[in-house]
Design an enzyme around this catalytic site. Structure first.
Site, mmCIF file in Angstrom:
data_model
loop_
_atom_site.group_PDB
_atom_site.id
_atom_site.type_symbol
_atom_site.label_atom_id
_atom_site.label_comp_id
_atom_site.label_asym_id
_atom_site.label_seq_id
_atom_site.Cartn_x
_atom_site.Cartn_y
_atom_site.Cartn_z
ATOM 1 N N PRO A 29 -25.631 144.698 50.939
ATOM 2 C CA PRO A 29 -25.936 145.110 52.314
ATOM 3 C C PRO A 29 -26.687 146.442 52.286
ATOM 4 O O PRO A 29 -26.217 147.408 51.681
ATOM 5 C CB PRO A 29 -24.555 145.282 52.950
ATOM 6 C CG PRO A 29 -23.589 144.605 52.025
ATOM 7 C CD PRO A 29 -24.184 144.687 50.667
ATOM 8 N N ALA A 31 -29.143 149.159 54.779
ATOM 9 C CA ALA A 31 -29.743 149.533 56.061
ATOM 10 C C ALA A 31 -31.246 149.708 55.896
ATOM 11 O O ALA A 31 -31.706 150.305 54.921
ATOM 12 C CB ALA A 31 -29.122 150.829 56.567
ATOM 13 N N GLN A 85 -24.113 142.169 58.633
ATOM 14 C CA GLN A 85 -23.439 143.447 58.405
ATOM 15 C C GLN A 85 -23.370 144.238 59.717
ATOM 16 O O GLN A 85 -24.383 144.402 60.395
ATOM 17 C CB GLN A 85 -24.221 144.251 57.354
ATOM 18 C CG GLN A 85 -23.669 145.630 57.088
ATOM 19 C CD GLN A 85 -24.607 146.502 56.271
ATOM 20 O OE1 GLN A 85 -24.268 147.629 55.918
ATOM 21 N NE2 GLN A 85 -25.797 146.010 55.967
ATOM 22 N N CYS A 115 -21.523 153.324 54.283
ATOM 23 C CA CYS A 115 -22.688 154.159 54.570
ATOM 24 C C CYS A 115 -22.264 155.618 54.744
ATOM 25 O O CYS A 115 -21.403 155.932 55.568
ATOM 26 C CB CYS A 115 -23.394 153.671 55.827
ATOM 27 S SG CYS A 115 -24.864 154.660 56.243
ATOM 28 N N ASN A 215 -21.003 146.967 42.487
ATOM 29 C CA ASN A 215 -22.282 147.493 42.953
ATOM 30 C C ASN A 215 -22.451 148.906 42.401
ATOM 31 O O ASN A 215 -21.503 149.677 42.405
ATOM 32 C CB ASN A 215 -22.292 147.496 44.486
ATOM 33 C CG ASN A 215 -23.506 148.185 45.075
ATOM 34 O OD1 ASN A 215 -23.406 149.313 45.544
ATOM 35 N ND2 ASN A 215 -24.634 147.518 45.061
#
Length: 341
Positions: A29, A31, A85, A115, A215
Protein backbone atom coordinates in the site's frame (compact mmCIF):
# COMPACT_ATOMS: atom_id res chain seq x y z
CA UNK A 1 16.42 -21.36 -1.17
CA UNK A 2 17.35 -20.84 -4.81
CA UNK A 3 15.68 -18.39 -7.24
CA UNK A 4 13.67 -21.34 -8.57
CA UNK A 5 12.60 -22.23 -5.05
CA UNK A 6 11.63 -18.60 -4.49
CA UNK A 7 9.50 -18.57 -7.63
CA UNK A 8 7.71 -21.76 -6.63
CA UNK A 9 7.04 -20.46 -3.14
CA UNK A 10 5.80 -17.07 -4.34
CA UNK A 11 3.27 -18.86 -6.60
CA UNK A 12 1.90 -20.96 -3.72
CA UNK A 13 -1.75 -20.07 -2.91
CA UNK A 14 -2.39 -18.36 0.41
CA UNK A 15 -5.63 -18.23 2.39
CA UNK A 16 -6.64 -14.81 3.70
CA UNK A 17 -9.83 -14.95 5.71
CA UNK A 18 -12.29 -17.01 3.70
CA UNK A 19 -10.63 -16.13 0.39
CA UNK A 20 -7.49 -17.40 -1.33
CA UNK A 21 -4.93 -15.54 -3.42
CA UNK A 22 -2.83 -17.26 -6.05
CA UNK A 23 0.56 -16.10 -4.78
CA UNK A 24 2.57 -14.53 -1.98
CA UNK A 25 4.07 -11.46 -3.62
CA UNK A 26 1.94 -8.33 -3.38
CA UNK A 27 2.10 -4.63 -4.09
CA UNK A 28 2.61 -2.62 -0.91
CA UNK A 29 0.00 0.00 0.00
CA UNK A 30 1.50 3.35 -1.08
CA UNK A 31 0.09 6.87 -0.97
CA UNK A 32 0.28 8.79 -4.24
CA UNK A 33 1.62 5.81 -6.17
CA UNK A 34 -0.91 2.98 -5.98
CA UNK A 35 -3.40 4.70 -8.28
CA UNK A 36 -5.46 2.95 -10.93
CA UNK A 37 -2.99 3.65 -13.76
CA UNK A 38 -0.04 2.20 -11.87
CA UNK A 39 -2.08 -0.80 -10.77
CA UNK A 40 -3.03 -1.48 -14.38
CA UNK A 41 0.64 -1.30 -15.36
CA UNK A 42 1.51 -3.88 -12.68
CA UNK A 43 -1.40 -6.12 -13.68
CA UNK A 44 -0.29 -6.10 -17.32
CA UNK A 45 3.16 -7.35 -16.32
CA UNK A 46 1.72 -10.22 -14.24
CA UNK A 47 2.95 -12.07 -11.16
CA UNK A 48 1.40 -9.82 -8.50
CA UNK A 49 -1.05 -11.69 -6.26
CA UNK A 50 -2.72 -8.61 -4.76
CA UNK A 51 -2.86 -4.94 -5.65
CA UNK A 52 -3.40 -2.19 -3.09
CA UNK A 53 -4.85 1.25 -3.75
CA UNK A 54 -3.36 4.50 -2.55
CA UNK A 55 -4.59 5.97 0.74
CA UNK A 56 -8.28 6.88 0.68
CA UNK A 57 -9.84 9.03 3.38
CA UNK A 58 -12.36 7.05 5.43
CA UNK A 59 -14.44 10.20 5.87
CA UNK A 60 -14.60 10.75 2.10
CA UNK A 61 -15.04 7.17 0.82
CA UNK A 62 -18.77 6.75 1.61
CA UNK A 63 -19.58 9.78 -0.58
CA UNK A 64 -16.88 9.51 -3.25
CA UNK A 65 -17.77 9.34 -6.95
CA UNK A 66 -15.25 7.08 -8.71
CA UNK A 67 -15.92 8.88 -11.98
CA UNK A 68 -14.33 12.07 -10.68
CA UNK A 69 -12.31 11.02 -7.61
CA UNK A 70 -8.55 11.23 -8.09
CA UNK A 71 -7.94 8.42 -5.56
CA UNK A 72 -11.06 6.28 -5.10
CA UNK A 73 -11.28 4.86 -8.63
CA UNK A 74 -10.64 1.50 -10.20
CA UNK A 75 -11.10 -0.82 -13.15
CA UNK A 76 -13.95 -3.30 -12.69
CA UNK A 77 -11.80 -6.25 -13.72
CA UNK A 78 -9.20 -5.55 -11.01
CA UNK A 79 -11.63 -5.58 -8.08
CA UNK A 80 -11.29 -9.33 -7.27
CA UNK A 81 -7.54 -8.87 -6.73
CA UNK A 82 -7.44 -5.36 -5.25
CA UNK A 83 -7.49 -4.19 -1.64
CA UNK A 84 -8.66 -0.65 -0.89
CA UNK A 85 -6.48 1.18 1.63
CA UNK A 86 -8.14 3.66 4.01
CA UNK A 87 -6.95 5.99 6.73
CA UNK A 88 -8.85 7.58 9.58
CA UNK A 89 -8.96 7.86 13.35
CA UNK A 90 -12.59 7.09 14.17
CA UNK A 91 -13.89 3.49 14.26
CA UNK A 92 -17.33 4.50 12.95
CA UNK A 93 -15.79 6.38 9.99
CA UNK A 94 -13.55 3.46 9.13
CA UNK A 95 -16.46 1.00 9.37
CA UNK A 96 -18.64 3.11 7.05
CA UNK A 97 -15.83 3.34 4.51
CA UNK A 98 -15.25 -0.42 4.71
CA UNK A 99 -18.91 -1.10 4.00
CA UNK A 100 -18.72 1.02 0.83
CA UNK A 101 -15.54 -0.80 -0.19
CA UNK A 102 -17.21 -4.18 0.29
CA UNK A 103 -20.27 -3.04 -1.64
CA UNK A 104 -18.11 -2.04 -4.62
CA UNK A 105 -16.61 -5.53 -4.80
CA UNK A 106 -13.02 -5.09 -3.62
CA UNK A 107 -11.13 -8.18 -2.44
CA UNK A 108 -10.53 -6.57 0.94
CA UNK A 109 -9.94 -3.43 2.97
CA UNK A 110 -6.57 -2.29 4.32
CA UNK A 111 -6.31 -0.18 7.49
CA UNK A 112 -3.34 2.17 7.39
CA UNK A 113 -1.55 2.36 10.72
CA UNK A 114 1.83 2.86 9.07
CA UNK A 115 1.95 6.27 7.38
CA UNK A 116 4.27 8.55 9.36
CA UNK A 117 3.82 11.70 7.25
CA UNK A 118 3.22 14.64 9.58
CA UNK A 119 0.02 15.77 7.85
CA UNK A 120 -1.56 12.36 8.44
CA UNK A 121 -0.25 11.84 11.98
CA UNK A 122 -1.44 15.30 13.09
CA UNK A 123 -4.97 14.10 12.40
CA UNK A 124 -4.45 11.09 14.65
CA UNK A 125 -4.33 8.78 11.64
CA UNK A 126 -1.75 6.42 10.19
CA UNK A 127 1.15 5.61 12.49
CA UNK A 128 -0.20 8.05 15.09
CA UNK A 129 -2.69 5.33 16.05
CA UNK A 130 0.21 3.28 17.38
CA UNK A 131 0.44 5.91 20.13
CA UNK A 132 -3.15 5.01 21.08
CA UNK A 133 -3.15 1.22 20.76
CA UNK A 134 -6.62 0.77 22.22
CA UNK A 135 -8.08 3.07 19.55
CA UNK A 136 -6.26 1.18 16.81
CA UNK A 137 -7.69 -2.10 18.08
CA UNK A 138 -11.18 -0.57 18.28
CA UNK A 139 -10.88 0.42 14.62
CA UNK A 140 -9.96 -3.11 13.58
CA UNK A 141 -12.86 -4.54 15.61
CA UNK A 142 -15.34 -2.02 14.15
CA UNK A 143 -14.30 -2.77 10.59
CA UNK A 144 -14.36 -6.51 11.22
CA UNK A 145 -17.91 -6.24 12.54
CA UNK A 146 -18.96 -4.11 9.57
CA UNK A 147 -17.77 -6.30 6.68
CA UNK A 148 -17.22 -9.90 5.62
CA UNK A 149 -14.32 -9.24 3.22
CA UNK A 150 -10.72 -9.75 4.40
CA UNK A 151 -9.35 -7.05 6.69
CA UNK A 152 -5.66 -6.14 6.36
CA UNK A 153 -3.61 -3.97 8.71
CA UNK A 154 -0.45 -2.17 7.58
CA UNK A 155 1.64 -1.02 10.54
CA UNK A 156 5.12 -0.13 11.74
CA UNK A 157 7.16 -1.08 14.80
CA UNK A 158 5.71 1.88 16.69
CA UNK A 159 7.22 5.11 17.99
CA UNK A 160 10.06 3.39 19.86
CA UNK A 161 12.45 0.68 18.72
CA UNK A 162 10.57 -2.07 20.55
CA UNK A 163 9.82 -5.18 18.47
CA UNK A 164 7.88 -6.66 21.38
CA UNK A 165 5.37 -3.81 21.14
CA UNK A 166 4.89 -4.62 17.45
CA UNK A 167 4.39 -8.30 18.26
CA UNK A 168 1.86 -7.46 20.96
CA UNK A 169 -0.04 -5.17 18.57
CA UNK A 170 -0.03 -7.88 15.90
CA UNK A 171 -1.65 -10.27 18.36
CA UNK A 172 -4.22 -7.67 19.36
CA UNK A 173 -5.04 -6.91 15.72
CA UNK A 174 -5.54 -10.61 15.06
CA UNK A 175 -7.86 -11.02 18.03
CA UNK A 176 -9.81 -7.94 16.93
CA UNK A 177 -10.47 -9.60 13.57
CA UNK A 178 -7.61 -8.81 11.17
CA UNK A 179 -7.09 -11.47 8.51
CA UNK A 180 -3.58 -10.46 7.40
CA UNK A 181 -0.82 -8.03 8.36
CA UNK A 182 1.65 -6.01 6.32
CA UNK A 183 4.51 -5.13 8.63
CA UNK A 184 7.20 -2.51 8.03
CA UNK A 185 9.85 -2.91 10.76
CA UNK A 186 10.86 0.69 11.27
CA UNK A 187 9.90 3.14 14.00
CA UNK A 188 7.46 5.79 12.87
CA UNK A 189 9.79 8.82 13.12
CA UNK A 190 12.40 7.03 10.99
CA UNK A 191 11.86 7.95 7.34
CA UNK A 192 14.26 5.21 6.17
CA UNK A 193 17.31 6.79 7.82
CA UNK A 194 18.22 3.40 9.27
CA UNK A 195 17.79 -0.11 7.89
CA UNK A 196 14.62 -1.97 8.90
CA UNK A 197 14.89 -4.57 11.66
CA UNK A 198 13.86 -7.80 10.00
CA UNK A 199 14.09 -9.58 13.35
CA UNK A 200 10.97 -7.62 14.29
CA UNK A 201 9.15 -9.32 11.39
CA UNK A 202 10.10 -12.64 12.95
CA UNK A 203 8.60 -11.61 16.30
CA UNK A 204 5.41 -10.36 14.65
CA UNK A 205 5.08 -13.56 12.65
CA UNK A 206 5.57 -15.70 15.75
CA UNK A 207 2.87 -13.75 17.60
CA UNK A 208 0.03 -14.53 15.17
CA UNK A 209 -1.54 -17.33 13.15
CA UNK A 210 -2.68 -15.07 10.29
CA UNK A 211 -0.50 -14.30 7.24
CA UNK A 212 2.23 -11.70 7.65
CA UNK A 213 3.66 -9.90 4.60
CA UNK A 214 7.18 -8.61 5.22
CA UNK A 215 8.04 -5.15 3.92
CA UNK A 216 11.24 -3.12 3.95
CA UNK A 217 14.44 -3.03 1.86
CA UNK A 218 13.65 -5.95 -0.41
CA UNK A 219 15.51 -4.92 -3.54
CA UNK A 220 16.92 -8.13 -5.03
CA UNK A 221 15.94 -11.79 -5.26
CA UNK A 222 18.59 -12.46 -2.63
CA UNK A 223 16.85 -9.99 -0.32
CA UNK A 224 13.53 -11.72 -0.89
CA UNK A 225 15.03 -15.12 -0.14
CA UNK A 226 16.70 -13.83 3.03
CA UNK A 227 13.53 -12.16 4.31
CA UNK A 228 11.46 -15.29 3.81
CA UNK A 229 14.02 -17.68 5.27
CA UNK A 230 15.04 -15.47 8.20
CA UNK A 231 11.63 -14.19 9.28
CA UNK A 232 9.38 -17.07 8.11
CA UNK A 233 6.82 -14.49 6.97
CA UNK A 234 4.19 -15.82 4.57
CA UNK A 235 4.72 -13.31 1.77
CA UNK A 236 6.55 -10.28 0.41
CA UNK A 237 5.06 -6.80 0.14
CA UNK A 238 7.05 -4.74 -2.37
CA UNK A 239 6.73 -0.96 -2.50
CA UNK A 240 9.55 1.24 -3.76
CA UNK A 241 11.21 -1.51 -5.78
CA UNK A 242 7.91 -2.25 -7.50
CA UNK A 243 7.71 1.40 -8.54
CA UNK A 244 11.27 1.39 -9.86
CA UNK A 245 10.76 -1.90 -11.72
CA UNK A 246 7.05 -2.72 -12.21
CA UNK A 247 8.01 -5.96 -13.94
CA UNK A 248 9.65 -7.31 -10.76
CA UNK A 249 6.65 -9.50 -9.85
CA UNK A 250 6.78 -11.25 -13.23
CA UNK A 251 10.54 -11.70 -13.02
CA UNK A 252 10.54 -13.24 -9.56
CA UNK A 253 7.50 -15.48 -9.95
CA UNK A 254 7.60 -16.45 -13.62
CA UNK A 255 11.26 -15.91 -14.53
CA UNK A 256 10.08 -13.43 -17.14
CA UNK A 257 12.92 -12.30 -19.36
CA UNK A 258 13.48 -8.57 -19.65
CA UNK A 259 15.91 -6.51 -21.67
CA UNK A 260 16.95 -2.87 -21.55
CA UNK A 261 14.05 -1.83 -23.78
CA UNK A 262 11.64 -2.49 -20.91
CA UNK A 263 12.63 0.75 -19.20
CA UNK A 264 11.47 2.87 -22.11
CA UNK A 265 8.38 0.83 -22.90
CA UNK A 266 7.28 0.79 -19.25
CA UNK A 267 7.62 4.55 -18.81
CA UNK A 268 5.76 5.16 -22.08
CA UNK A 269 3.01 2.73 -21.13
CA UNK A 270 2.48 4.44 -17.79
CA UNK A 271 2.18 7.79 -19.57
CA UNK A 272 -0.51 6.32 -21.83
CA UNK A 273 -2.38 4.84 -18.86
CA UNK A 274 -2.22 8.12 -16.96
CA UNK A 275 -3.56 9.90 -20.04
CA UNK A 276 -6.43 7.42 -20.13
CA UNK A 277 -7.38 7.55 -16.46
CA UNK A 278 -6.64 11.13 -15.40
CA UNK A 279 -7.02 14.67 -16.74
CA UNK A 280 -4.20 17.16 -17.22
CA UNK A 281 -2.27 18.42 -15.34
CA UNK A 282 -2.94 15.79 -12.65
CA UNK A 283 -1.67 12.99 -14.89
CA UNK A 284 1.66 14.77 -15.30
CA UNK A 285 1.91 15.28 -11.54
CA UNK A 286 1.41 11.56 -10.96
CA UNK A 287 4.12 10.65 -13.46
CA UNK A 288 6.54 12.97 -11.68
CA UNK A 289 5.83 11.08 -8.44
CA UNK A 290 6.87 7.91 -10.26
CA UNK A 291 9.95 9.48 -11.85
CA UNK A 292 12.42 9.46 -8.90
CA UNK A 293 11.99 5.71 -8.39
CA UNK A 294 12.25 5.02 -12.11
CA UNK A 295 15.35 7.20 -12.56
CA UNK A 296 17.00 5.48 -9.59
CA UNK A 297 17.65 2.53 -11.92
CA UNK A 298 20.29 4.48 -13.86
CA UNK A 299 23.87 5.57 -13.30
CA UNK A 300 23.14 9.23 -14.05
CA UNK A 301 19.86 9.19 -12.16
CA UNK A 302 19.90 12.76 -10.87
CA UNK A 303 20.56 14.19 -14.33
CA UNK A 304 17.77 12.10 -15.84
CA UNK A 305 15.32 13.10 -13.12
CA UNK A 306 16.11 16.78 -13.60
CA UNK A 307 15.43 16.47 -17.33
CA UNK A 308 12.14 14.68 -16.72
CA UNK A 309 10.94 17.17 -14.14
CA UNK A 310 11.39 20.04 -16.59
CA UNK A 311 8.56 18.73 -18.79
CA UNK A 312 5.52 21.02 -18.67
CA UNK A 313 2.99 18.86 -20.55
CA UNK A 314 2.33 15.18 -21.12
CA UNK A 315 3.34 15.49 -24.77
CA UNK A 316 6.63 17.06 -23.77
CA UNK A 317 7.11 14.30 -21.20
CA UNK A 318 6.58 11.62 -23.82
CA UNK A 319 9.18 13.23 -26.04
CA UNK A 320 11.66 13.49 -23.19
CA UNK A 321 11.17 9.82 -22.34
CA UNK A 322 11.87 8.92 -25.96
CA UNK A 323 14.96 11.12 -26.11
CA UNK A 324 16.41 10.07 -22.75
CA UNK A 325 15.76 6.33 -22.74
CA UNK A 326 16.39 5.29 -26.35
CA UNK A 327 18.99 3.90 -26.30
CA UNK A 328 18.82 2.83 -22.67
CA UNK A 329 21.21 4.66 -20.31
CA UNK A 330 23.63 2.67 -18.18
CA UNK A 331 21.74 0.87 -15.41
CA UNK A 332 22.78 0.08 -11.84
CA UNK A 333 22.74 -3.38 -10.24
CA UNK A 334 20.88 -1.88 -7.27
CA UNK A 335 18.91 1.38 -7.67
CA UNK A 336 20.17 4.68 -6.29
CA UNK A 337 18.46 4.55 -2.90
CA UNK A 338 18.86 8.30 -2.34
CA UNK A 339 15.97 8.72 -4.81
CA UNK A 340 13.77 6.20 -2.98
CA UNK A 341 11.95 8.96 -1.11
Amino acid sequence: MTPSDLARYLKTPLAIGDKTINGRMVLAPMAGIGHVAFRELIAEQGGCALLFTGMCSAKAVPHENPAISMVFRWRTRELPSTVCQIFGSDPADMARAARRIEKEGFFGVDLNFGCSVAAICKKGCGAALLKTPDQAVRIVAAVRQAVDIPVFVKFRTGWADDPQFAADMASRFEHAGADALTFHPRVAPDRRNRPPRWDAITKVNQAVAIPVFGNGNVFTMEDGIRMLTQTKCQGLSLGRMAVAQPWIFARWTNAAQVDEAIYHTTARRLLDLLDHHYPAPFNLKLFKKFAPYFCANFKFSLFLLKQINQAKTMEEMKQRIDDLFVPCPKTLSVPNLSLFV
